[in-house]
Motif scaffolding. Structure first.
Motif, PDB file in Angstrom:
ATOM      1  N   THR A 267      37.411  59.427  29.411  1.00 12.64           N
ATOM      2  CA  THR A 267      36.006  59.047  29.249  1.00 12.64           C
ATOM      3  C   THR A 267      35.127  59.786  30.260  1.00 12.64           C
ATOM      4  O   THR A 267      34.051  60.286  29.913  1.00 12.64           O
ATOM      5  CB  THR A 267      35.843  57.524  29.412  1.00 12.64           C
ATOM      6  OG1 THR A 267      36.681  56.870  28.468  1.00 12.64           O
ATOM      7  CG2 THR A 267      34.415  57.097  29.214  1.00 12.64           C
TER       8      THR A 267
ATOM      9  N   THR B 264      50.029  50.622  33.198  1.00 12.21           N
ATOM     10  CA  THR B 264      48.600  50.934  33.203  1.00 12.21           C
ATOM     11  C   THR B 264      48.285  52.376  32.786  1.00 12.21           C
ATOM     12  O   THR B 264      47.137  52.803  32.930  1.00 12.21           O
ATOM     13  CB  THR B 264      47.995  50.684  34.594  1.00 12.21           C
ATOM     14  OG1 THR B 264      48.646  51.532  35.537  1.00 12.21           O
ATOM     15  CG2 THR B 264      48.117  49.241  34.995  1.00 12.21           C
ATOM     16  N   SER B 265      49.243  53.087  32.268  1.00 12.38           N
ATOM     17  CA  SER B 265      49.000  54.492  31.927  1.00 12.38           C
ATOM     18  C   SER B 265      47.923  54.649  30.851  1.00 12.38           C
ATOM     19  O   SER B 265      47.110  55.582  30.913  1.00 12.38           O
ATOM     20  CB  SER B 265      50.296  55.169  31.481  1.00 12.38           C
ATOM     21  OG  SER B 265      50.803  54.543  30.324  1.00 12.38           O
ATOM     22  N   LYS B 266      47.886  53.744  29.891  1.00 11.43           N
ATOM     23  CA  LYS B 266      46.862  53.828  28.841  1.00 11.43           C
ATOM     24  C   LYS B 266      45.465  53.624  29.431  1.00 11.43           C
ATOM     25  O   LYS B 266      44.533  54.355  29.091  1.00 11.43           O
ATOM     26  CB  LYS B 266      47.154  52.785  27.770  1.00 11.43           C
ATOM     27  CG  LYS B 266      46.268  52.890  26.562  1.00 11.43           C
ATOM     28  CD  LYS B 266      46.684  51.913  25.482  1.00 11.43           C
ATOM     29  CE  LYS B 266      45.796  52.056  24.264  1.00 11.43           C
ATOM     30  NZ  LYS B 266      46.184  51.131  23.198  1.00 11.43           N
ATOM     31  N   PHE B 267      45.324  52.664  30.323  1.00 12.98           N
ATOM     32  CA  PHE B 267      44.041  52.410  30.974  1.00 12.98           C
ATOM     33  C   PHE B 267      43.616  53.601  31.824  1.00 12.98           C
ATOM     34  O   PHE B 267      42.452  54.019  31.788  1.00 12.98           O
ATOM     35  CB  PHE B 267      44.134  51.150  31.847  1.00 12.98           C
ATOM     36  CG  PHE B 267      42.984  50.996  32.808  1.00 12.98           C
ATOM     37  CD1 PHE B 267      41.737  50.608  32.359  1.00 12.98           C
ATOM     38  CD2 PHE B 267      43.156  51.252  34.159  1.00 12.98           C
ATOM     39  CE1 PHE B 267      40.679  50.475  33.240  1.00 12.98           C
ATOM     40  CE2 PHE B 267      42.113  51.123  35.047  1.00 12.98           C
ATOM     41  CZ  PHE B 267      40.875  50.727  34.584  1.00 12.98           C
TER      42      PHE B 267
ATOM     43  N   MET C 209      44.558  56.765  31.563  1.00  8.35           N
ATOM     44  CA  MET C 209      44.240  57.902  30.708  1.00  8.35           C
ATOM     45  C   MET C 209      42.874  57.717  30.048  1.00  8.35           C
ATOM     46  O   MET C 209      42.081  58.652  29.994  1.00  8.35           O
ATOM     47  CB  MET C 209      45.325  58.090  29.650  1.00  8.35           C
ATOM     48  CG  MET C 209      45.085  59.289  28.784  1.00  8.35           C
ATOM     49  SD  MET C 209      45.089  60.776  29.749  1.00  8.35           S
ATOM     50  CE  MET C 209      46.505  61.564  29.106  1.00  8.35           C
ATOM     51  N   HIS C 210      42.583  56.517  29.582  1.00  7.21           N
ATOM     52  CA  HIS C 210      41.286  56.240  28.956  1.00  7.21           C
ATOM     53  C   HIS C 210      40.143  56.444  29.956  1.00  7.21           C
ATOM     54  O   HIS C 210      39.104  57.027  29.613  1.00  7.21           O
ATOM     55  CB  HIS C 210      41.257  54.820  28.399  1.00  7.21           C
ATOM     56  CG  HIS C 210      39.937  54.428  27.829  1.00  7.21           C
ATOM     57  ND1 HIS C 210      39.433  54.972  26.666  1.00  7.21           N
ATOM     58  CD2 HIS C 210      38.988  53.568  28.267  1.00  7.21           C
ATOM     59  CE1 HIS C 210      38.252  54.462  26.413  1.00  7.21           C
ATOM     60  NE2 HIS C 210      37.960  53.599  27.380  1.00  7.21           N
ATOM     61  N   THR C 211      40.335  55.981  31.174  1.00  6.00           N
ATOM     62  CA  THR C 211      39.312  56.119  32.210  1.00  6.00           C
ATOM     63  C   THR C 211      39.025  57.588  32.515  1.00  6.00           C
ATOM     64  O   THR C 211      37.865  58.010  32.576  1.00  6.00           O
ATOM     65  CB  THR C 211      39.756  55.397  33.493  1.00  6.00           C
ATOM     66  OG1 THR C 211      40.014  54.028  33.188  1.00  6.00           O
ATOM     67  CG2 THR C 211      38.697  55.471  34.567  1.00  6.00           C
TER      68      THR C 211
END
Length: 89
Positions: free
Chosen positions: A75, A65-68, A70-72
Motif C-alpha cells: 500500500t 503476520t506476513s499478509k499484514f 506485505m499489505h502495509t
C-alpha cells in the motif's frame, strides 16, 4: 516537489516501517524479557536459552503476520508510485 510533500513521504515511510516491524519486535522483546526473568530466577546462564525461543517466536510471528506486513508495504509503495505519476504530469 514541495517541502510538505517530502515531509509527508518521510512521515509515511517511518509510520509504515514501524507498522511493519512492530509485531515481530514486540514478540522478540516479550520473549526476551520472559527468558531473562527465567534466567535470573533459576541462575541458568545458557546462551542458547535466549536465542532459540526468540528465533522460534519471531519466525512464527513472521508467518502469522506476513499478509499484514506485505499489505502495509505494498500500500505504501502504491501511494509512492501514485505520487511520482502525479509529479511527472
Amino acid at each position: 516537489m514541495s517541502e510538505e510533500m517530502i515531509i509527508g513521504v518521510l512521515r509515511d515511510a517511518i509510520t509504515t516501517g514501524i507498522k511493519a516491524a512492530a509485531p515481530i519486535l514486540i514478540v522478540a522483546i516479550v520473549i526476551g524479557l520472559a527468558v531473562s526473568i527465567f534466567q535470573a530466577t533459576t541462575q541458568i546462564q545458557e546462551q542458547t536459552l535466549t536465542f532459540v525461543p526468540k528465533l522460534i517466536g519471531v519466525a512464527l510471528m513472521g508467518l502469522v503476520t506476513s499478509k499484514f506486513i506485505m499489505h502495509t508495504v505494498v500500500t505504501f509503495t502504491e501511494r509512492i508510485f501514485a505520487m511520482i505519476a502525479n509529479i511527472m504530469k
